[in-house]
Design a protein around this motif. Structure first.
Motif, PDB file in Angstrom:
ATOM      1  N   VAL A   5       0.875  -1.178   0.006  1.00  0.00           N
ATOM      2  CA  VAL A   5      -0.104  -0.090  -0.022  1.00  0.00           C
ATOM      3  C   VAL A   5       0.943   1.331   0.035  1.00  0.00           C
ATOM      4  O   VAL A   5       1.811   1.434   0.816  1.00  0.00           O
ATOM      5  CB  VAL A   5      -1.190  -0.013   1.219  1.00  0.00           C
ATOM      6  CG1 VAL A   5      -1.677   1.388   1.366  1.00  0.00           C
ATOM      7  CG2 VAL A   5      -1.930  -1.070   1.087  1.00  0.00           C
ATOM      8  N   CYS A  54       1.277   5.531   0.279  1.00  0.00           N
ATOM      9  CA  CYS A  54       0.583   6.808   1.016  1.00  0.00           C
ATOM     10  C   CYS A  54       0.635   8.077  -0.004  1.00  0.00           C
ATOM     11  O   CYS A  54       1.286   7.997  -1.029  1.00  0.00           O
ATOM     12  CB  CYS A  54       1.388   6.930   2.451  1.00  0.00           C
ATOM     13  SG  CYS A  54       1.014   5.646   3.342  1.00  0.00           S
ATOM     14  N   GLY A  72      -4.227  -3.108   3.773  1.00  0.00           N
ATOM     15  CA  GLY A  72      -5.057  -2.106   3.434  1.00  0.00           C
ATOM     16  C   GLY A  72      -6.249  -1.962   4.226  1.00  0.00           C
ATOM     17  O   GLY A  72      -6.686  -0.779   4.685  1.00  0.00           O
ATOM     18  N   ARG A 102     -10.152  -3.665  -5.624  1.00  0.00           N
ATOM     19  CA  ARG A 102     -10.509  -2.147  -5.104  1.00  0.00           C
ATOM     20  C   ARG A 102     -11.859  -1.898  -5.237  1.00  0.00           C
ATOM     21  O   ARG A 102     -12.778  -2.328  -6.054  1.00  0.00           O
ATOM     22  CB  ARG A 102      -9.603  -1.270  -6.112  1.00  0.00           C
ATOM     23  CG  ARG A 102      -9.986  -1.542  -7.483  1.00  0.00           C
ATOM     24  CD  ARG A 102      -8.721  -0.872  -8.316  1.00  0.00           C
ATOM     25  NE  ARG A 102      -9.126  -1.036  -9.660  1.00  0.00           N
ATOM     26  CZ  ARG A 102      -7.983  -0.927 -10.574  1.00  0.00           C
ATOM     27  NH1 ARG A 102      -7.015  -0.840 -10.345  1.00  0.00           N
ATOM     28  NH2 ARG A 102      -8.375  -1.141 -11.888  1.00  0.00           N
ATOM     29  N   HIS A 105      -3.140   2.267  -3.075  1.00  0.00           N
ATOM     30  CA  HIS A 105      -2.993   3.739  -2.634  1.00  0.00           C
ATOM     31  C   HIS A 105      -3.948   4.082  -1.570  1.00  0.00           C
ATOM     32  O   HIS A 105      -5.033   3.896  -1.794  1.00  0.00           O
ATOM     33  CB  HIS A 105      -3.251   4.653  -3.717  1.00  0.00           C
ATOM     34  CG  HIS A 105      -2.051   4.505  -4.802  1.00  0.00           C
ATOM     35  ND1 HIS A 105      -0.893   5.274  -4.707  1.00  0.00           N
ATOM     36  CD2 HIS A 105      -1.929   3.812  -6.046  1.00  0.00           C
ATOM     37  CE1 HIS A 105      -0.223   5.048  -5.736  1.00  0.00           C
ATOM     38  NE2 HIS A 105      -0.590   4.008  -6.546  1.00  0.00           N
ATOM     39  N   VAL A 106      -3.365   4.465  -0.474  1.00  0.00           N
ATOM     40  CA  VAL A 106      -4.248   5.181   0.630  1.00  0.00           C
ATOM     41  C   VAL A 106      -4.988   6.549   0.311  1.00  0.00           C
ATOM     42  O   VAL A 106      -4.150   7.446  -0.152  1.00  0.00           O
ATOM     43  CB  VAL A 106      -3.453   5.289   1.942  1.00  0.00           C
ATOM     44  CG1 VAL A 106      -4.115   6.203   3.089  1.00  0.00           C
ATOM     45  CG2 VAL A 106      -2.916   4.013   2.462  1.00  0.00           C
ATOM     46  N   VAL A 144      -8.540   2.444   0.528  1.00  0.00           N
ATOM     47  CA  VAL A 144      -7.300   2.353  -0.335  1.00  0.00           C
ATOM     48  C   VAL A 144      -7.759   1.887  -1.775  1.00  0.00           C
ATOM     49  O   VAL A 144      -7.899   0.715  -2.099  1.00  0.00           O
ATOM     50  CB  VAL A 144      -6.565   1.096   0.175  1.00  0.00           C
ATOM     51  CG1 VAL A 144      -5.268   0.808  -0.272  1.00  0.00           C
ATOM     52  CG2 VAL A 144      -6.307   1.352   1.586  1.00  0.00           C
TER      53      VAL A 144
END
Length: 98
Positions: free
Chosen positions: A2, A4, A21, A30, A40-41, A53
């Motif tokens: 993950v 940030c 996540g 996702r 991605h956070v 996320v």
């Protein structure tokens, strides 16, 4: 793994974020497009609150729409074929439908 937020770094300080996540949709996909792993956070740049996320593309899309739920709804209506009819309020000046 993950990733940030590189813009503000707030995602790096989000405490309690599970290693996987923890915000993924069914089957570990996702939550927005359900096509690949979340990486991605995503957090509110106003409050710093982690929202989830998503994948890179989904995270980028909501960012490019200014994190604005109304803009996302207008984009969905556009894709679904709903008519977009701005109102002419003065020569060359239009008001968007609400």
């Amino acid at each position: 793994g993950v990733r940030c937020c590189s813009r503000c770094g707030r995602g790096r300080t989000a405490s309690g974020l599970p290693p996987d996540g923890g915000f993924r949709g069914p089957g570990g996909l996702r939550a927005i497009c359900s096509k690949a792993a979340a990486v991605h956070v995503d957090q509110s740049h106003r409050t710093g609150r982690v929202r989830g996320v998503p994948c890179f593309n989904c995270n980028s899309a909501i960012g490019k729409l200014g994190d604005d739920p109304d803009a996302v709804r207008r984009a969905a209506a556009y894709l679904e074929g709903s008519p977009w009819k701005p109102t002419l309020v003065a020569p060359g000046v239009y008001r968007l439908p609400s």
